[in-house]
Design a protein around this motif. Sequence first.
Motif, PDB file in Angstrom:
ATOM      1  N   PRO A  13       0.850  -1.194   0.000  1.00  0.00           N
ATOM      2  CA  PRO A  13       0.000   0.000   0.000  1.00  0.00           C
ATOM      3  C   PRO A  13       0.884   1.243   0.000  1.00  0.00           C
ATOM      4  O   PRO A  13       2.093   1.130   0.198  1.00  0.00           O
ATOM      5  N   PRO A  14       0.332   2.436  -0.199  1.00  0.00           N
ATOM      6  CA  PRO A  14       1.144   3.651  -0.052  1.00  0.00           C
ATOM      7  C   PRO A  14       1.747   3.668   1.358  1.00  0.00           C
ATOM      8  O   PRO A  14       1.057   3.351   2.330  1.00  0.00           O
ATOM      9  N   GLN A  15       3.032   4.023   1.424  1.00  0.00           N
ATOM     10  CA  GLN A  15       3.720   3.938   2.715  1.00  0.00           C
ATOM     11  C   GLN A  15       3.063   4.839   3.768  1.00  0.00           C
ATOM     12  O   GLN A  15       3.024   4.495   4.945  1.00  0.00           O
ATOM     13  N   GLU A  16       2.531   5.999   3.326  1.00  0.00           N
ATOM     14  CA  GLU A  16       1.897   6.924   4.284  1.00  0.00           C
ATOM     15  C   GLU A  16       0.684   6.268   4.944  1.00  0.00           C
ATOM     16  O   GLU A  16       0.406   6.523   6.126  1.00  0.00           O
ATOM     17  N   THR A  17      -0.034   5.453   4.180  1.00  0.00           N
ATOM     18  CA  THR A  17      -1.217   4.790   4.739  1.00  0.00           C
ATOM     19  C   THR A  17      -0.804   3.865   5.875  1.00  0.00           C
ATOM     20  O   THR A  17      -1.379   3.898   6.966  1.00  0.00           O
ATOM     21  N   TYR A  18       0.215   3.062   5.603  1.00  0.00           N
ATOM     22  CA  TYR A  18       0.696   2.143   6.639  1.00  0.00           C
ATOM     23  C   TYR A  18       1.249   2.932   7.827  1.00  0.00           C
ATOM     24  O   TYR A  18       0.992   2.604   8.984  1.00  0.00           O
ATOM     25  N   GLN A  19       1.970   4.005   7.493  1.00  0.00           N
ATOM     26  CA  GLN A  19       2.602   4.824   8.533  1.00  0.00           C
ATOM     27  C   GLN A  19       1.570   5.403   9.502  1.00  0.00           C
ATOM     28  O   GLN A  19       1.824   5.480  10.707  1.00  0.00           O
ATOM     29  N   ARG A  20       0.409   5.788   8.966  1.00  0.00           N
ATOM     30  CA  ARG A  20      -0.639   6.338   9.848  1.00  0.00           C
ATOM     31  C   ARG A  20      -1.053   5.319  10.906  1.00  0.00           C
ATOM     32  O   ARG A  20      -1.247   5.664  12.066  1.00  0.00           O
ATOM     33  N   TYR A  21      -1.172   4.060  10.492  1.00  0.00           N
ATOM     34  CA  TYR A  21      -1.520   3.011  11.464  1.00  0.00           C
ATOM     35  C   TYR A  21      -0.369   2.787  12.448  1.00  0.00           C
ATOM     36  O   TYR A  21      -0.596   2.569  13.637  1.00  0.00           O
ATOM     37  N   LYS A 187       0.376 -13.871  -1.163  1.00  0.00           N
ATOM     38  CA  LYS A 187      -1.009 -14.198  -1.482  1.00  0.00           C
ATOM     39  C   LYS A 187      -1.744 -12.946  -2.001  1.00  0.00           C
ATOM     40  O   LYS A 187      -1.291 -11.822  -1.829  1.00  0.00           O
ATOM     41  N   ILE A 188      -2.909 -13.168  -2.575  1.00  0.00           N
ATOM     42  CA  ILE A 188      -3.650 -12.122  -3.286  1.00  0.00           C
ATOM     43  C   ILE A 188      -4.084 -10.998  -2.339  1.00  0.00           C
ATOM     44  O   ILE A 188      -4.099  -9.835  -2.703  1.00  0.00           O
ATOM     45  N   PHE A 189      -4.428 -11.334  -1.113  1.00  0.00           N
ATOM     46  CA  PHE A 189      -4.615 -10.337  -0.048  1.00  0.00           C
ATOM     47  C   PHE A 189      -3.674 -10.738   1.078  1.00  0.00           C
ATOM     48  O   PHE A 189      -3.595 -11.923   1.416  1.00  0.00           O
ATOM     49  N   SER A 240      -4.425  -1.503   5.522  1.00  0.00           N
ATOM     50  CA  SER A 240      -3.934  -0.607   4.472  1.00  0.00           C
ATOM     51  C   SER A 240      -4.195  -1.171   3.080  1.00  0.00           C
ATOM     52  O   SER A 240      -4.381  -0.422   2.126  1.00  0.00           O
ATOM     53  N   ILE A 241      -4.188  -2.509   2.971  1.00  0.00           N
ATOM     54  CA  ILE A 241      -4.289  -3.151   1.652  1.00  0.00           C
ATOM     55  C   ILE A 241      -5.738  -3.430   1.233  1.00  0.00           C
ATOM     56  O   ILE A 241      -6.075  -3.344   0.048  1.00  0.00           O
ATOM     57  N   GLY A 247      -9.687  -3.279  -6.791  1.00  0.00           N
ATOM     58  CA  GLY A 247      -8.919  -2.772  -7.926  1.00  0.00           C
ATOM     59  C   GLY A 247      -7.863  -3.781  -8.369  1.00  0.00           C
ATOM     60  O   GLY A 247      -7.652  -3.986  -9.572  1.00  0.00           O
ATOM     61  N   ASN A 248      -7.202  -4.408  -7.408  1.00  0.00           N
ATOM     62  CA  ASN A 248      -6.184  -5.403  -7.739  1.00  0.00           C
ATOM     63  C   ASN A 248      -6.779  -6.597  -8.474  1.00  0.00           C
ATOM     64  O   ASN A 248      -6.184  -7.136  -9.405  1.00  0.00           O
TER      65      ASN A 248
END
Length: 371
Positions: A13-21, A187-189, A240-241, A247-248
Amino acid sequence: MNGPVFVTRPFLPPQETYQRYVTEIFNSRNLTNNGPLARQLEQNLKKFLGLPHLSLCANGTLALQLAIKLLRLNGKKVITTPFTYVATVSALIWENCEPVFADIDPETLCISPAQVKLRLARHPDAAAIMGVHVYGNACDVYGLDDIARANGIPALYDAAHAFGSALDGQSLLAFGAAAACSFHATKIFHTGEGGCVIASSQTQEEKINLLRAFGHIGDNHISPGINAKMSELHAAMGLSILPFFAGNLAKLERLAQIYDETLDISSNSALRRPAVQPGLKWNHAYYPVIFSTQELLKTVMDTLERCDIHPRRYFYPSLTKLPYAPAQSCPVAEDIAQRVLCLPLWPDMEACLAAKTGKLVMEAVNSCHAA
Ligand SMILES: *Cc1c(COP(=O)(O)O)cnc(C)c1O
């Protein structure tokens, strides 16, 4: 397209998204023990998949072991497939089960109900049927269910590949007395490492939640348990994912279509694809191709590897060849395992790389046939 191409590439995922968590985790110092992010991910997945009884775990192998424990299969014979990743069978052996291999359907590559019946006739003491939804394709769940019911035993599933696949409008994870899914990075997710158990009742869900956390609630020790909890850092990756999943899935479908168009499957007897189970909306988690001979597979691999493209022989070898499993023969699985190859596929793969790979495969196939 720089550097080597492997069969898959973990989605990030975008690193900022993960970073927020991560910032939330640092603020709360809540790192694990069914923390707020794990509970949130569990709720989001239940809703996303339409599954009321889903329990997150540290990985898919522990999820399988918990499912085996839940259904009290320890020490018993379990009919399963040799055409799978080793974890299916090693989880059974680790839980003191005796795997009895039933051969696969040559079209879907999933366990064959007819072969399960034959094995049950030879092993009337078998306590369960464990199918694997190979490549995200569905087992004949209705056929297996009929056999299971007639014999008074449960059918359960290694659904490690099945996230995002749906059968007759329902998540493929919903089928069986229990199912285990993997959220490994490939894996896919995924959650980096992770997985889940899908149970079929509230009582069973609570049992899994107890077993995955040492078997006690506070000072009340109820049953021997294990540590299979998902940490907050892993749950953060999943949270985050998950918003990118739809979309994926669409991207994978489009890439599979490019392979389909490039590979010219219908008019060439040298290669074929597994048949998708009727009623399945496939997640396209993998792109397997079955070649007419192992020699041809090796020629294709050599051709791709010269271009730094590394497909994977998945699954190879058939697990009937495992040195630590009872010796049994499953001719269809053994034959197909020697001839099947998974081509590179991941959501952000460039379309031109899929086209190039497909073209190289066809060049190798045609050169063999001309020779
Ligand atoms: C990945 C996988 C597993 C194991 O899952 P982990 O999360 O890696 O422990 C089990 N069975 C199959 C079919 C798999 O592909």
